[in-house]
Write a protein that holds these residues in place. Structure first.
Motif, mmCIF file in Angstrom:
data_model
loop_
_atom_site.group_PDB
_atom_site.id
_atom_site.type_symbol
_atom_site.label_atom_id
_atom_site.label_comp_id
_atom_site.label_asym_id
_atom_site.label_seq_id
_atom_site.Cartn_x
_atom_site.Cartn_y
_atom_site.Cartn_z
ATOM 1 N N GLY A 23 2.857 27.492 -2.638
ATOM 2 C CA GLY A 23 1.737 27.333 -1.723
ATOM 3 C C GLY A 23 1.246 25.903 -1.709
ATOM 4 O O GLY A 23 1.687 25.055 -2.498
ATOM 5 N N ASP A 24 0.338 25.625 -0.787
ATOM 6 C CA ASP A 24 -0.206 24.281 -0.616
ATOM 7 C C ASP A 24 -1.657 24.216 -1.061
ATOM 8 O O ASP A 24 -2.444 25.138 -0.794
ATOM 9 C CB ASP A 24 -0.109 23.859 0.855
ATOM 10 C CG ASP A 24 1.330 23.780 1.340
ATOM 11 O OD1 ASP A 24 2.180 23.302 0.566
ATOM 12 O OD2 ASP A 24 1.597 24.200 2.472
ATOM 13 N N PHE A 25 -2.017 23.133 -1.724
ATOM 14 C CA PHE A 25 -3.388 22.862 -2.149
ATOM 15 C C PHE A 25 -4.186 22.332 -0.958
ATOM 16 O O PHE A 25 -3.741 21.433 -0.245
ATOM 17 C CB PHE A 25 -3.374 21.832 -3.279
ATOM 18 C CG PHE A 25 -4.735 21.343 -3.697
ATOM 19 C CD1 PHE A 25 -5.499 22.062 -4.587
ATOM 20 C CD2 PHE A 25 -5.246 20.152 -3.195
ATOM 21 C CE1 PHE A 25 -6.747 21.604 -4.986
ATOM 22 C CE2 PHE A 25 -6.481 19.684 -3.572
ATOM 23 C CZ PHE A 25 -7.246 20.417 -4.474
ATOM 24 N N ILE A 26 -5.361 22.890 -0.724
ATOM 25 C CA ILE A 26 -6.231 22.429 0.353
ATOM 26 C C ILE A 26 -7.607 22.142 -0.253
ATOM 27 O O ILE A 26 -8.294 23.059 -0.724
ATOM 28 C CB ILE A 26 -6.362 23.477 1.474
ATOM 29 C CG1 ILE A 26 -4.987 23.765 2.085
ATOM 30 C CG2 ILE A 26 -7.335 23.008 2.550
ATOM 31 C CD1 ILE A 26 -4.999 24.852 3.126
ATOM 32 N N GLY A 27 -8.002 20.886 -0.274
ATOM 33 C CA GLY A 27 -9.295 20.533 -0.844
ATOM 34 C C GLY A 27 -9.294 19.108 -1.343
ATOM 35 O O GLY A 27 -8.467 18.283 -0.952
#
Length: 359
Positions: free
Chosen positions: A223-227
């Motif tokens: 998954g991708d980190f968003i923040g």
């Protein structure tokens, strides 16, 4: 200050016979570039005709929850105004009970009476008096600070009896660890998302709301980190998000650490499961002759244009067949008209007519 503002405004509203309601601005903190977002006044100019600087970044702090939807103390004031017959009873101590906390202890509750205890010693049973026009006025006690536990108990009347609701806060100790709390530990592939709340806690797991330590955050895996990779705690907490990828299953490994100090980093693991379909956009013509058949896709909407010589099968996300039809010519299928289906995420399968009909 924010708590008192909401109490005073709502109390005035309920006391005004000509008012049909008052909206608190606003639910959540938000990023703003509005001219009123800064108090830096400048002379009007060609580049700034309003005469107000817009160059400073700004986060509006007006919400009763922060930008990550984590409730502030004022948020529980609005919860306390709900009807207990439909929403149940609640009581909440709006005080962190540290040496710098107000000694006027404010308690929100929709119970008829509340008793406050400090380290097991009763501070008295009261009915709400602050905001007398409110459906459920606010409770207050004046207490001499002593480290320990405040406990509030809601009753049906001032004689006590069976507790309708309870809440307690305990003076936090020194920070020892970061704790990561995902909203869910299981996601689907294809763009599913969740929030991960970051909290600084003491040895007993109590959140320390007075801290603003600098932290780093990251996520690796399926998954991708968003923040923000690096920021500072707000009220002892922060949050970030993770988003899954098309066709990628496995685990997402989340981490957060305090940049300086001997605080144990926090970790969390999120499982990503496959639904056997490829994530697709929502346009009506998401399917065309450019796609190979057979194929399956997750699609948002309720209208799909089907290529000639195809059979369309529509399923909900649980795999239940909702619709199936074969078309020899290109056809736009409108599930809203044919079966009253609303816009939603569906699994749509396209096959050759002869494959499905056996011809």
């Amino acid at each position: 200050g924010q708590i008192n503002g909401h109490i005073n405004e709502q109390n005035a509203n309920f006391g005004n016979q000509y008012s049909v309601g008052k909206l608190g601005w606003c639910a959540f903190d938000y990023s703003s570039c509005h001219a009123n977002a800064t108090t830096v006044e400048v002379a009007p100019s060609a580049n700034d005709p309003a005469g107000r600087s817009r160059s400073s970044p700004y986060l509006s702090p007006h919400g009763v929850a922060n930008i990550f939807r984590i409730p502030k103390l004022a948020g529980y004031f609005f919860q306390s105004q709900r009807n207990p017959a439909t929403c149940g009873y609640m009581v909440f101590i709006a005080n962190d009970w540290t040496s710098s906390s107000p000694t006027t202890v404010t308690v929100f509750s929709n119970c008829p009476a509340v008793e406050l205890f400090l380290n097991g010693v009763s501070q008295g049973i009261k009915t709400g008096t602050v905001g007398p026009n409110l459906p459920h006025p606010v409770y207050q006690w004046t207490c001499t600070y002593a480290a320990g536990t405040l406990r509030a108990v809601g009753y049906a009347g001032t004689s006590g009896g069976t507790a309708l609701a309870t809440h307690q806060v305990t003076t936090p100790g020194a920070p020892t660890a970061i704790v990561l709390t995902p909203d869910t530990n299981v996601l689907n592939d294809g763009g599913d998302m969740t929030r991960i709340v970051v909290s600084l806690v003491d040895a007993s797991g109590r959140a320390i709301r007075s801290r603003a330590d600098s932290i780093t955050m990251s996520a690796t895996g399926a998954g991708d980190f968003i923040g923000e990779a690096r920021s500072a705690l707000e009220g002892g907490q922060f949050a970030f998000y993770v988003k899954t990828r098309d066709g990628v299953v496995g685990t997402i490994n989340c981490q957060a650490s305090v940049i300086s100090g001997s605080v144990t980093p926090g970790t969390a693991t999120i499982t990503v499961t496959g639904v056997g379909v490829k994530d697709m956009p929502s346009p009506e013509r998401a399917f065309s002759t450019n796609f190979q058949k057979p194929m399956r896709a997750k699609v948002w909407g309720n209208r799909f244009t089907v290529p000639a010589g195809s059979t369309i099968s529509v399923y909900d996300l649980a795999g239940k067949l909702l619709y199936r039809q074969a078309w020899l010519q290109e056809k736009t299928v409108d599930l809203g008209k044919s079966m009253g289906a609303s816009n939603a995420v569906y699994i749509v399968e396209i096959n050759n007519v002869k494959t499905v009909n056996g011809r």
